[in-house]
Design a protein around this motif. Structure first.
Motif, PDB file in Angstrom:
ATOM      1  N   ALA A 125       0.936  -1.194  -0.086  1.00 29.51           N
ATOM      2  CA  ALA A 125       0.000  -0.029  -0.023  1.00 29.51           C
ATOM      3  C   ALA A 125       0.956   1.346   0.126  1.00 29.51           C
ATOM      4  O   ALA A 125       0.519   2.082  -0.664  1.00 29.51           O
ATOM      5  N   ASP A 126       1.843   1.094   0.888  1.00 27.89           N
ATOM      6  CA  ASP A 126       2.866   2.391   0.769  1.00 27.89           C
ATOM      7  C   ASP A 126       3.492   2.415  -0.455  1.00 27.89           C
ATOM      8  O   ASP A 126       3.863   3.739  -0.833  1.00 27.89           O
ATOM      9  N   ALA A 127       3.756   1.552  -1.316  1.00 26.72           N
ATOM     10  CA  ALA A 127       4.567   1.686  -2.597  1.00 26.72           C
ATOM     11  C   ALA A 127       3.388   2.259  -3.383  1.00 26.72           C
ATOM     12  O   ALA A 127       3.766   3.015  -4.428  1.00 26.72           O
ATOM     13  N   LEU A 128       2.228   1.957  -3.420  1.00 27.26           N
ATOM     14  CA  LEU A 128       1.314   2.448  -4.589  1.00 27.26           C
ATOM     15  C   LEU A 128       1.159   3.779  -4.250  1.00 27.26           C
ATOM     16  O   LEU A 128       0.789   4.556  -5.162  1.00 27.26           O
ATOM     17  N   ALA A 129       1.074   4.134  -2.786  1.00 22.68           N
ATOM     18  CA  ALA A 129       0.967   5.702  -2.754  1.00 22.68           C
ATOM     19  C   ALA A 129       1.856   6.712  -3.382  1.00 22.68           C
ATOM     20  O   ALA A 129       1.803   7.730  -3.825  1.00 22.68           O
ATOM     21  N   GLU A 130       3.077   5.941  -3.230  1.00 27.09           N
ATOM     22  CA  GLU A 130       4.431   6.511  -4.117  1.00 27.09           C
ATOM     23  C   GLU A 130       4.241   6.596  -5.590  1.00 27.09           C
ATOM     24  O   GLU A 130       4.356   7.686  -6.453  1.00 27.09           O
TER      25      GLU A 130
ATOM     26  N   ALA B  58       2.913   7.160 -12.210  1.00 26.74           N
ATOM     27  CA  ALA B  58       2.237   6.422 -13.163  1.00 26.74           C
ATOM     28  C   ALA B  58       1.387   7.506 -13.876  1.00 26.74           C
ATOM     29  O   ALA B  58       1.282   7.438 -15.308  1.00 26.74           O
ATOM     30  N   GLY B  59       0.654   8.171 -13.095  1.00 22.83           N
ATOM     31  CA  GLY B  59      -0.422   8.774 -13.734  1.00 22.83           C
ATOM     32  C   GLY B  59       0.104  10.118 -14.654  1.00 22.83           C
ATOM     33  O   GLY B  59      -0.315  10.403 -15.657  1.00 22.83           O
ATOM     34  N   ARG B  60       1.420  10.577 -14.386  1.00 23.38           N
ATOM     35  CA  ARG B  60       2.002  11.512 -14.905  1.00 23.38           C
ATOM     36  C   ARG B  60       2.595  11.135 -16.398  1.00 23.38           C
ATOM     37  O   ARG B  60       2.671  11.649 -17.394  1.00 23.38           O
ATOM     38  N   TYR B  61       2.643   9.625 -16.511  1.00 21.89           N
ATOM     39  CA  TYR B  61       3.078   9.052 -17.524  1.00 21.89           C
ATOM     40  C   TYR B  61       1.989   8.417 -18.435  1.00 21.89           C
ATOM     41  O   TYR B  61       2.246   8.161 -19.632  1.00 21.89           O
ATOM     42  N   GLY B  62       0.879   8.599 -17.909  1.00 25.40           N
ATOM     43  CA  GLY B  62      -0.343   8.141 -18.707  1.00 25.40           C
ATOM     44  C   GLY B  62      -0.293   6.413 -18.709  1.00 25.40           C
ATOM     45  O   GLY B  62      -0.633   5.955 -19.469  1.00 25.40           O
ATOM     46  N   VAL B  63       0.369   5.792 -17.591  1.00 24.85           N
ATOM     47  CA  VAL B  63       0.582   4.417 -17.512  1.00 24.85           C
ATOM     48  C   VAL B  63      -0.464   4.129 -16.350  1.00 24.85           C
ATOM     49  O   VAL B  63      -0.369   4.704 -15.276  1.00 24.85           O
TER      50      VAL B  63
ATOM     51  N   GLN C 252      -5.170   5.567 -12.614  1.00 22.63           N
ATOM     52  CA  GLN C 252      -4.059   5.382 -11.926  1.00 22.63           C
ATOM     53  C   GLN C 252      -3.627   3.770 -11.686  1.00 22.63           C
ATOM     54  O   GLN C 252      -2.624   3.302 -11.828  1.00 22.63           O
ATOM     55  N   VAL C 253      -4.682   3.035 -11.003  1.00 25.03           N
ATOM     56  CA  VAL C 253      -4.343   2.207 -10.302  1.00 25.03           C
ATOM     57  C   VAL C 253      -5.719   1.179 -10.919  1.00 25.03           C
ATOM     58  O   VAL C 253      -6.777   1.406 -10.275  1.00 25.03           O
ATOM     59  N   GLY C 254      -5.705  -0.141 -11.370  1.00 23.02           N
ATOM     60  CA  GLY C 254      -6.590  -0.788 -11.371  1.00 23.02           C
ATOM     61  C   GLY C 254      -6.167  -2.341 -10.910  1.00 23.02           C
ATOM     62  O   GLY C 254      -5.131  -2.488 -10.194  1.00 23.02           O
ATOM     63  N   VAL C 255      -6.719  -3.240 -11.569  1.00 14.62           N
ATOM     64  CA  VAL C 255      -6.525  -5.131 -11.083  1.00 14.62           C
ATOM     65  C   VAL C 255      -6.491  -5.551 -12.380  1.00 14.62           C
ATOM     66  O   VAL C 255      -6.906  -5.291 -13.543  1.00 14.62           O
ATOM     67  N   VAL C 256      -5.683  -6.870 -12.051  1.00 13.60           N
ATOM     68  CA  VAL C 256      -5.620  -8.018 -13.262  1.00 13.60           C
ATOM     69  C   VAL C 256      -6.604  -9.019 -13.092  1.00 13.60           C
ATOM     70  O   VAL C 256      -6.675  -9.285 -11.743  1.00 13.60           O
ATOM     71  N   VAL C 257      -7.347  -9.587 -13.818  1.00  8.60           N
ATOM     72  CA  VAL C 257      -8.076 -10.666 -13.470  1.00  8.60           C
ATOM     73  C   VAL C 257      -7.450 -11.718 -14.582  1.00  8.60           C
ATOM     74  O   VAL C 257      -7.499 -11.677 -15.713  1.00  8.60           O
ATOM     75  N   ASP C 258      -6.923 -12.490 -13.748  1.00  3.52           N
ATOM     76  CA  ASP C 258      -6.088 -13.820 -14.455  1.00  3.52           C
ATOM     77  C   ASP C 258      -6.893 -15.106 -14.040  1.00  3.52           C
ATOM     78  O   ASP C 258      -6.666 -15.333 -12.798  1.00  3.52           O
TER      79      ASP C 258
ATOM     80  N   ARG D  25     -12.194  -0.532 -12.564  1.00  3.64           N
ATOM     81  CA  ARG D  25     -10.565  -0.951 -11.898  1.00  3.64           C
ATOM     82  C   ARG D  25     -10.331  -2.204 -12.917  1.00  3.64           C
ATOM     83  O   ARG D  25      -9.214  -2.538 -12.840  1.00  3.64           O
ATOM     84  N   LEU D  26     -10.846  -2.718 -13.843  1.00  2.00           N
ATOM     85  CA  LEU D  26     -10.472  -3.644 -14.738  1.00  2.00           C
ATOM     86  C   LEU D  26      -9.654  -3.219 -15.866  1.00  2.00           C
ATOM     87  O   LEU D  26      -9.956  -2.571 -16.679  1.00  2.00           O
ATOM     88  N   ALA D  27      -8.252  -3.772 -15.394  1.00  8.93           N
ATOM     89  CA  ALA D  27      -7.173  -2.951 -16.347  1.00  8.93           C
ATOM     90  C   ALA D  27      -6.865  -3.902 -17.422  1.00  8.93           C
ATOM     91  O   ALA D  27      -6.529  -3.495 -18.672  1.00  8.93           O
ATOM     92  N   ILE D  28      -6.666  -5.288 -17.084  1.00  9.20           N
ATOM     93  CA  ILE D  28      -6.378  -6.337 -18.216  1.00  9.20           C
ATOM     94  C   ILE D  28      -6.848  -7.702 -17.723  1.00  9.20           C
ATOM     95  O   ILE D  28      -7.156  -7.978 -16.747  1.00  9.20           O
ATOM     96  N   PHE D  29      -7.164  -8.423 -18.654  1.00 10.61           N
ATOM     97  CA  PHE D  29      -7.642  -9.749 -18.449  1.00 10.61           C
ATOM     98  C   PHE D  29      -6.775 -10.803 -19.184  1.00 10.61           C
ATOM     99  O   PHE D  29      -6.493 -10.609 -20.387  1.00 10.61           O
ATOM    100  N   GLN D  30      -6.368 -11.602 -18.431  1.00  8.91           N
ATOM    101  CA  GLN D  30      -5.485 -12.898 -18.898  1.00  8.91           C
ATOM    102  C   GLN D  30      -6.041 -14.201 -18.497  1.00  8.91           C
ATOM    103  O   GLN D  30      -6.797 -14.498 -17.670  1.00  8.91           O
TER     104      GLN D  30
END
Length: 270
Positions: A113-118, A123-128, A163-169, A191-196
Motif C-alpha cells: 500500500a505504501d509503495a502504491l501511494a508513491e 504512473a499517472g504523469r506518464y499515462g500508465v 492510475q491503479v486497476g487490477v488484473v483478472v487472471d 478497475r478492470l485493467a487487463i484480462f489474462q
C-alpha cells in the motif's frame, strides 16, 4: 471478438522478440503483452520502433512490483517509464512475498500500500495504469502477498481508477468463491485493467510456476469468466499468458496458432 486476442510474450518464452512481433503481425494478431527482460535485451527504443512498424500494440508490460526487494521503488519508476515509451497502457504489478525471515503478512501488505501511494501519481504523469495482480495463495510466501481480487481492489481503492486497476487472471482466480462478485465490483469501480487467460491442470509439475495449462486442458470456466468481465464493462484485450515447458519447447508460430485455436474454442462464445 478475435481482434481482442493478445499473445503474452511469456507464452512463447524462447521465441525472439522480433519474431514474436513479426509472427503476430503475420497472423493478424495486433496485440502482444511484453516482458521487461526480453525488451531490455533487444533494446527499449528498438522495441518501440519494431511495434510501430509492424502495427502491433503492447497491451501490457510485465512486470513491476516485488516491493520487498531493495531498490524496488526506483525499479518500478523505471518500469513506468519503459511502459510509457512502449505505448503499453498497463504495467502489471506482482507485489512480492514476505521479506526474508518475516512472518508479518499484514506488514507486507502494508508495504504494498505504501509503495502504491508513491507510484500511482508517478504512473499517472506518464499515462500508465498500474495493475495489481492477485496470485493464487500458493505463491503468497515468496511471490505475491495479494492473493484475492478483493485484496487487490482494497489496495487500489485510495487511488484514481485511471492510475491503479487490477488484473483478472483466470489461472490465479478461478478457485475463489468470491471471484465473480469481485469482478462485478471491479467493473463498477472502473478497475478492470487487463484480462489474462490460462487453464489449471493437475497434477502440478515440480516447478509450480510452469504449471499453467493450455486453454481447454484444465478445469477453469474460461468462457464464464470472460463473460463476467465483459458484463462488468471490460472490452479490452484478452492476453493468453501460459507458463508451460511443453509450449516453450514448441516453435513459436505453432504455439500462436494453437493458442488462437483454443481461444476461439474455449474463451469466445460457442
Amino acid at each position: 471478438m478475435i481482434e481482442r486476442f493478445s499473445l503474452n510474450q511469456w507464452t512463447t518464452r524462447y521465441w525472439p522478440l522480433p519474431d514474436v512481433v513479426a509472427g503476430c503481425a503475420a497472423a493478424e494478431v495486433r496485440g502482444v503483452g511484453l516482458w521487461r527482460e526480453p525488451v531490455a535485451e533487444y533494446g527499449l527504443t528498438r522495441t518501440a520502433k519494431l511495434l510501430r512498424e509492424a502495427g502491433v500494440r503492447a497491451t501490457s508490460l510485465c512486470r513491476g512490483g516485488f516491493f520487498t526487494a531493495d531498490g524496488a521503488l526506483a525499479d518500478n519508476r523505471r518500469a513506468v517509464e519503459e511502459a510509457a515509451e512502449l505505448g503499453a497502457p498497463v504495467l502489471v504489478l506482482v507485489s512480492g512475498g514476505l521479506p526474508g525471515g518475516s512472518r508479518d503478512l499484514d506488514g507486507a501488505r502494508d508495504r504494498v500500500a505504501d509503495a502504491l501511494a508513491e507510484l500511482a501519481p508517478y504512473a499517472g504523469r506518464y499515462g500508465v495504469r498500474l495493475a495489481i495482480e492477485p496470485l493464487h495463495p500458493m505463491f503468497c510466501s515468496d511471490r505475491c502477498v495479494v492473493a484475492t481480487l478483493g485484496q487487490a481492489l482494497e489496495l487500489a481503492a485510495p487511488h484514481p481508477p485511471e492510475q491503479v486497476g487490477v488484473v483478472v487472471d483466470t489461472y490465479h482466480l478461478w478457485w475463489d468463491p468470491d471471484a465473480y462478485r469481485m469482478i462485478g465490483r471491479a467493473g463498477r469501480e472502473d478497475r478492470l485493467a487487463i484480462f489474462q487467460v490460462a487453464d489449471w491442470t493437475t497434477p502440478l509439475p515440480a516447478g509450480v510456476l510452469t504449471g499453467r495449462g493450455l486453454l481447454g486442458d484444465g478445469c477453469v470456466e474460461l468462457r464464464r469468466l470472460r463473460q463476467a468481465v465483459d458484463a462488468a464493462g471490460y472490452d479490452g484485450p484478452i492476453e493468453v499468458e501460459i507458463f508451460n515447458e511443453e509450449l516453450w519447447a514448441m516453435p513459436g508460430p505453432r504455439v500462436l496458432a494453437l493458442c488462437l485455436e483454443r481461444f476461439r474454442e474455449h474463451v469466445l462464445d460457442g
